[in-house]
Design an enzyme around this catalytic site. Structure first.
Site, PDB file in Angstrom:
ATOM      1  N   SER A 123       0.809  -1.223   0.000  1.00  0.00           N
ATOM      2  CA  SER A 123       0.000   0.000   0.000  1.00  0.00           C
ATOM      3  C   SER A 123       0.838   1.266   0.000  1.00  0.00           C
ATOM      4  O   SER A 123       0.323   2.346  -0.338  1.00  0.00           O
ATOM      5  CB  SER A 123      -0.935   0.015   1.215  1.00  0.00           C
ATOM      6  OG  SER A 123      -0.197  -0.066   2.430  1.00  0.00           O
TER       7      SER A 123
ATOM      8  N   HIS B 280      -0.164   4.936   7.021  1.00  0.00           N
ATOM      9  CA  HIS B 280       0.400   5.513   5.804  1.00  0.00           C
ATOM     10  C   HIS B 280       0.741   6.982   5.996  1.00  0.00           C
ATOM     11  O   HIS B 280       0.201   7.639   6.887  1.00  0.00           O
ATOM     12  CB  HIS B 280      -0.594   5.339   4.650  1.00  0.00           C
ATOM     13  CG  HIS B 280      -1.047   3.925   4.474  1.00  0.00           C
ATOM     14  ND1 HIS B 280      -2.227   3.450   5.010  1.00  0.00           N
ATOM     15  CD2 HIS B 280      -0.463   2.873   3.851  1.00  0.00           C
ATOM     16  CE1 HIS B 280      -2.364   2.164   4.714  1.00  0.00           C
ATOM     17  NE2 HIS B 280      -1.296   1.796   4.016  1.00  0.00           N
TER      18      HIS B 280
ATOM     19  N   ASP C 236      -3.162   8.193   8.209  1.00  0.00           N
ATOM     20  CA  ASP C 236      -4.210   7.394   8.838  1.00  0.00           C
ATOM     21  C   ASP C 236      -3.694   6.479   9.950  1.00  0.00           C
ATOM     22  O   ASP C 236      -4.391   5.566  10.366  1.00  0.00           O
ATOM     23  CB  ASP C 236      -4.933   6.561   7.782  1.00  0.00           C
ATOM     24  CG  ASP C 236      -3.988   5.628   7.023  1.00  0.00           C
ATOM     25  OD1 ASP C 236      -2.802   5.538   7.392  1.00  0.00           O
ATOM     26  OD2 ASP C 236      -4.442   4.998   6.041  1.00  0.00           O
TER      27      ASP C 236
END
Length: 383
Positions: free
Chosen positions: A39, A348, A345
């Site tokens: 991610s 990240h 968040d």
């Protein structure tokens, strides 16, 4: 002159030689970029495959969710910009995509090794093994389509030319989720053996890409997982030695450091095994840790603070979701100024943090060999 002084002079001389080598070689004219990762560099794979990103993701740069776990651009986006490419399209995305300058195979939650988990419990089918298999298929089908297109140049511009693949740069940023899984199983298995096995699986996929013609590799190590804001934020009254001076969890960072050391040694081994390849090892851990250590000096808030989401009084509502707190429904939105936060968040990074890191790694300051990404197709000589 004493021994230490002699070593210092030797280091200065060799640094000057390296710098002269970098300045004397021409920039690499990369025609394409192919990225593999999790991610931290997913530009839309998981959003296309499963559920789209929810607002407020993407609010800073794209002004709407754009398949990225951030308020804006990721490090891979700044890499593409540095190399003169448009933003990379996710390989699995079929809407509004163009692959003329490469493709992105990275997917959120991805690991190097296979994990016995599904998407619904935090896993993903897109392991590094699957990503390289997707690349192989993309390369084969692109070549076939490109040859069949004939003089239809408008179609040809949507795909790399067959001769672009060996001249492209192959960027890799994966391993954080493997380390997270190993951390969760501390005490249940030998973490040293697990980390060695993870690195061996990584080496196998690099070798597979090499067999397919890949020659220039830009390889990120994993970041300080013990410094993720969600971990720092939820660490209360730790015992002595549990956290470092920045509030990062020591044993988690130690596992990341062990992975990175073994990864670096593996890259050195791969250089001898793959003589036609140029492999650059990028110390992303040090770059990220430098930012975390100097957050306030660099204009950021406390690195344990999270911009998007609600994490108070034992209540955790993740970015873009709704939840009930004290009988009231709340929406876990973003902070007023994401550019002042490192963490978007809890896991990240924000666009501002990603930009800060990219600005410091792309010139080769954290690389072995110490060469800018624009020159990374050239393998510098060893002293």
């Amino acid at each position: 002159m004493d021994v230490i002084g002699g070593i210092f002079v030797f280091w200065l001389v060799m640094s000057a030689v390296k710098s002269e080598e970098v300045n004397s070689v021409p920039s690499c004219d990369f025609p394409a970029i192919f990225n593999f990762g999790d991610s931290n560099s997913d530009t839309g794979c998981m959003a296309a495959a499963f559920f789209p990103m929810a607002s407020p993701c993407g609010e800073t740069f794209f002004h709407e969710p754009a398949g990225r776990a951030s308020d804006g651009r990721l490090i891979i986006d700044f890499i593409a910009k540095q190399l003169g490419f448009p933003l990379l399209s996710a390989y699995i995305d079929s809407i509004g995509t163009s692959y003329g300058h490469g493709a992105n195979f990275a997917a959120g939650s991805s690991t190097i090794r296979r994990q016995n988990r599904t998407f619904f419990d935090g896993g993903t089918p897109f392991t590094l093994e699957i990503q390289t298999a997707q690349f192989n298929q993309f390369k084969a089908r692109t070549a076939k389509f490109f040859n069949q297109a004939g003089d239809n140049h408008s179609c040809r511009r949507q795909f790399p030319r067959p001769e672009d693949f060996p001249k492209a740069i192959y960027t890799m940023d994966i391993g954080q989720n493997d380390i997270a899984a190993a951390i969760n199983r501390v005490g249940k298995e030998d973490s040293h053996d697990v980390i060695s096995d993870i690195v061996q699986h990584f080496a196998t996929q690099v070798q597979n890409l090499y067999k397919e013609g890949a020659r220039t590799f830009w390889i990120h190590n994993t970041g300080p997982i013990g410094c993720l804001a969600v971990t720092m934020h939820n660490t209360h009254n730790p015992v002595a030695g549990y956290v470092d001076q920045n509030g990062c969890v020591n044993y988690q960072n130690d596992m990341a450091k062990e992975f990175n050391e073994k990864l670096k040694n593996t890259v050195v081994t791969l250089r001898s095994q793959l003589p036609a390849a140029s492999l650059t090892y990028v110390d992303l851990f040090s770059a990220k840790y430098q930012l975390i250590s100097n957050a306030k000096k660099e204009g950021f808030v406390d690195p344990s603070k999270i911009c998007c989401g609600y994490h108070e009084d034992g209540n955790d509502i993740w970015c873009g979701n709704k939840g009930i707190v004290n009988g009231t429904e709340i929406f876990a939105g973003s902070c007023e100024d994401p550019s002042s936060y490192i963490s978007w968040d809890g896991v990240h990074y924000t666009e501002a943090a990603n930009r800060w890191i990219a600005d410091r790694i792309l010139n080769g300051s954290f690389s072995d060999p110490p060469i800018a990404i624009t020159h990374s197709c050239h393998e510098l000589g060893s002293p």
